[in-house]
Design a protein around this motif. Structure first.
Motif, short mmCIF file in Angstrom:
data_model
loop_
_atom_site.label_atom_id
_atom_site.label_comp_id
_atom_site.label_asym_id
_atom_site.label_seq_id
_atom_site.Cartn_x
_atom_site.Cartn_y
_atom_site.Cartn_z
N ALA A 95 3.28 -4.16 4.02
CA ALA A 95 3.89 -3.08 3.24
C ALA A 95 4.09 -3.50 1.79
CB ALA A 95 5.22 -2.68 3.87
N ALA A 96 4.51 -4.74 1.57
CA ALA A 96 4.66 -5.24 0.19
C ALA A 96 3.33 -5.18 -0.55
CB ALA A 96 5.21 -6.67 0.21
N ASP A 97 2.26 -5.57 0.12
CA ASP A 97 0.93 -5.52 -0.50
C ASP A 97 0.57 -4.08 -0.89
OD1 ASP A 97 0.58 -8.23 -0.25
OD2 ASP A 97 -0.53 -8.09 1.64
N PHE A 136 1.20 -0.03 6.43
CA PHE A 136 1.02 -1.25 7.22
C PHE A 136 -0.45 -1.60 7.45
CE2 PHE A 136 5.06 0.79 8.38
CZ PHE A 136 5.92 -0.21 7.95
N ALA A 137 -1.35 -0.89 6.81
CA ALA A 137 -2.78 -1.20 6.90
C ALA A 137 -3.14 -2.27 5.88
CB ALA A 137 -3.62 0.05 6.67
N PRO A 138 -3.86 -3.31 6.28
CA PRO A 138 -4.29 -4.32 5.29
C PRO A 138 -5.15 -3.69 4.20
CG PRO A 138 -4.69 -5.06 7.56
CD PRO A 138 -4.33 -3.61 7.64
N LEU A 139 -5.04 -4.21 3.00
CA LEU A 139 -5.84 -3.70 1.89
C LEU A 139 -7.32 -3.98 2.14
CD1 LEU A 139 -3.74 -4.72 -1.24
CD2 LEU A 139 -4.13 -2.41 -0.36
N GLU A 140 -8.16 -3.00 1.79
CA GLU A 140 -9.60 -3.13 2.01
C GLU A 140 -10.27 -4.05 0.99
OE1 GLU A 140 -8.13 0.75 3.66
OE2 GLU A 140 -7.88 -0.34 1.76
N ALA A 141 -9.63 -4.26 -0.13
CA ALA A 141 -10.17 -5.12 -1.20
C ALA A 141 -8.98 -5.64 -2.01
CB ALA A 141 -11.13 -4.33 -2.09
N PRO A 142 -9.17 -6.71 -2.78
CA PRO A 142 -8.05 -7.23 -3.58
C PRO A 142 -7.52 -6.18 -4.55
CG PRO A 142 -9.84 -8.83 -3.48
CD PRO A 142 -10.38 -7.56 -2.89
N THR A 143 -6.20 -6.07 -4.61
CA THR A 143 -5.60 -5.14 -5.56
C THR A 143 -5.85 -5.60 -6.99
OG1 THR A 143 -3.57 -4.00 -6.18
CG2 THR A 143 -3.36 -6.33 -5.57
N PRO A 178 11.32 7.09 4.92
CA PRO A 178 12.41 6.48 5.70
C PRO A 178 11.99 6.09 7.12
CG PRO A 178 12.76 8.84 5.46
CD PRO A 178 11.64 8.48 4.54
N GLU A 179 10.97 6.74 7.66
CA GLU A 179 10.51 6.39 9.01
C GLU A 179 9.91 4.99 9.06
OE1 GLU A 179 6.82 7.49 6.89
OE2 GLU A 179 8.87 8.28 6.90
N SER A 180 9.49 4.45 7.92
CA SER A 180 8.89 3.12 7.86
C SER A 180 9.94 2.02 7.72
CB SER A 180 7.92 3.03 6.68
OG SER A 180 6.89 3.99 6.77
#
Length: 394
Positions: free
Chosen positions: A266-268, A326-333, A250-252
């Protein structure tokens, strides 16, 4: 998926995944032999290497992947085609779901979101966010794209519950509904050939005619797959994301409403970490002996590529950022697959999820669950699982 009491299921974000390791022998859900692949690089190889295909899974001598008929295991489905047959079908939709095309749709998708939020705001509390938002949003989006009328929208949920059967319907019942659904798809193709418009089905018909030689059964399966797949996966992602965010993060929630770019990241992360369902692998057939991760997988073997485990591979996705929404993904999901069968609707699904979460949070920054997460009753299927109802207050 076997039939399971929906009241005993844990939220999908709490599923346990074994530590990724080298390919090893295992079993299919029905008990047949298979090879399990779980490391990111290995899963990506299996999904991208043409030596691992889908079509041979449906040969007469192949072990059954499901004990009930469903759309997912229809050999005519585009996802179950390989090589030139698959490419010819895929070319009919090659321009429909590009990032550029989806970007043009953002304004009217956002308008649909706002209309649904207006309606939600007028509902007495607690309100069911599934009934009021997570289901009608993707249904409205795919209906507009495909030019479907109200009667088709009303039947969409019924078709989906049988197309992705959880085993609670008899085989005869599923076959009957899928036959009705197929007749709808065939009629829709005929109608758009007679009176084309600017919708997705009309463009599919034009592209198929230009391509030439495409079996009608495959086109019908493509239409049916778009109708139910185009809303079921997004509904599933959105419902599961809300359960996780409101129940455990909930804090996010306020930041998602305050910053649309943050909502996109966040969606990613949510797509990456919260699976659509309980299935622990997408199946492939090894055409020849092939080395994967230092292990030779023999010709003829069924391979289960565990995307959920691969998406948690610490060699690619460090543990210290895994839960940072909120961290970008390090590689494609790998949640949308990889290679030739990469999900065509991936960019649309991500866009819907981003807009929906951002606008819902902006409008209802105090949104909260009206009941404990453990009280959720689940809608189950062969490929997806999500809350059947989710009560909220604001």
């Amino acid at each position: 998926m076997t039939t399971t009491d929906p009241s005993t299921l844990v939220p999908l974000h709490r599923l346990h995944f074994d530590e990724p390791g080298p390919p090893r022998p295992g079993e299919l859900p029905g008990g047949g032999p298979a090879w399990l692949v779980s490391r990111y690089a290995d899963v990506r190889q299996v999904l991208s290497d043409p030596r691992f295909g889908r079509a041979r899974l449906y040969a007469a001598d192949a072990p059954a992947l499901s004990d009930v008929p469903d759309l997912v295991n229809n050999p005519d489905l585009m996802f179950n085609q390989d090589g030139p047959d698959h490419l010819r079908l895929r070319r009919t939709l090659r321009r429909a779901f590009t990032p550029r095309a989806v970007a043009r749709w953002r304004p009217w998708i956002a308008a649909i979101v706002e209309q649904l939020l207006d309606r939600l705001e007028d509902r007495p509390q607690p309100a069911d966010v599934v009934e009021e938002f997570t289901l009608p949003l993707p249904v409205a989006v795919i209906s507009r794209l495909m030019g479907l009328d109200a009667s088709a929208r009303d039947r969409m949920r019924h078709w989906s519950e049988h197309a992705f059967s959880d085993g609670s319907h008899s085989g005869e019942e599923v076959e009957s509904v899928l036959k009705e659904f197929g007749a709808f798809g065939a009629e829709l193709l005929t109608e758009r050939r007679r009176a084309p418009g600017d919708d997705l089905i009309s463009s599919l018909v034009r592209a198929a005619d230009e391509e030439g030689g495409l079996p009608e059964a495959q086109l019908v399966s493509l239409v049916c797959g778009l109708v139910v797949g185009g809303h079921d996966s997004t509904m599933t992602m959105l419902g599961n994301a809300l359960l996780y965010l409101l129940g455990e993060r909930p804090e996010s929630w306020p930041r998602i409403g305050a910053d649309e770019e943050a909502a996109g990241r966040a969606a990613d992360r949510l797509i990456h970490l919260v699976p659509l369902g309980d299935d622990r692998g997408t199946a492939r057939h090894a055409a020849v002996d092939t080395e994967v991760g230092g292990v030779v997988i023999p010709a003829g073997a069924v391979v289960l590529a565990d995307c959920g485990a691969a998406n948690r591979d610490p060699a690619v996705f460090p543990r210290h950022t895994r839960d940072d929404l909120f961290a970008p993904l390090e590689a494609p999901t790998l949640s949308f697959g990889a290679g030739a069968h990469y999900c065509l609707g991936a960019w649309l699904a991500r866009t819907e999820l981003q807009i929906a979460l951002h606008r819902l949070s902006a409008r209802f920054p105090g949104l909260r669950l009206a009941e404990p997460a453990d009280a959720v009753i689940w809608r189950t299927g062969t490929t997806s699982r999500s809350p059947r109802r989710l009560g909220v207050r604001w």
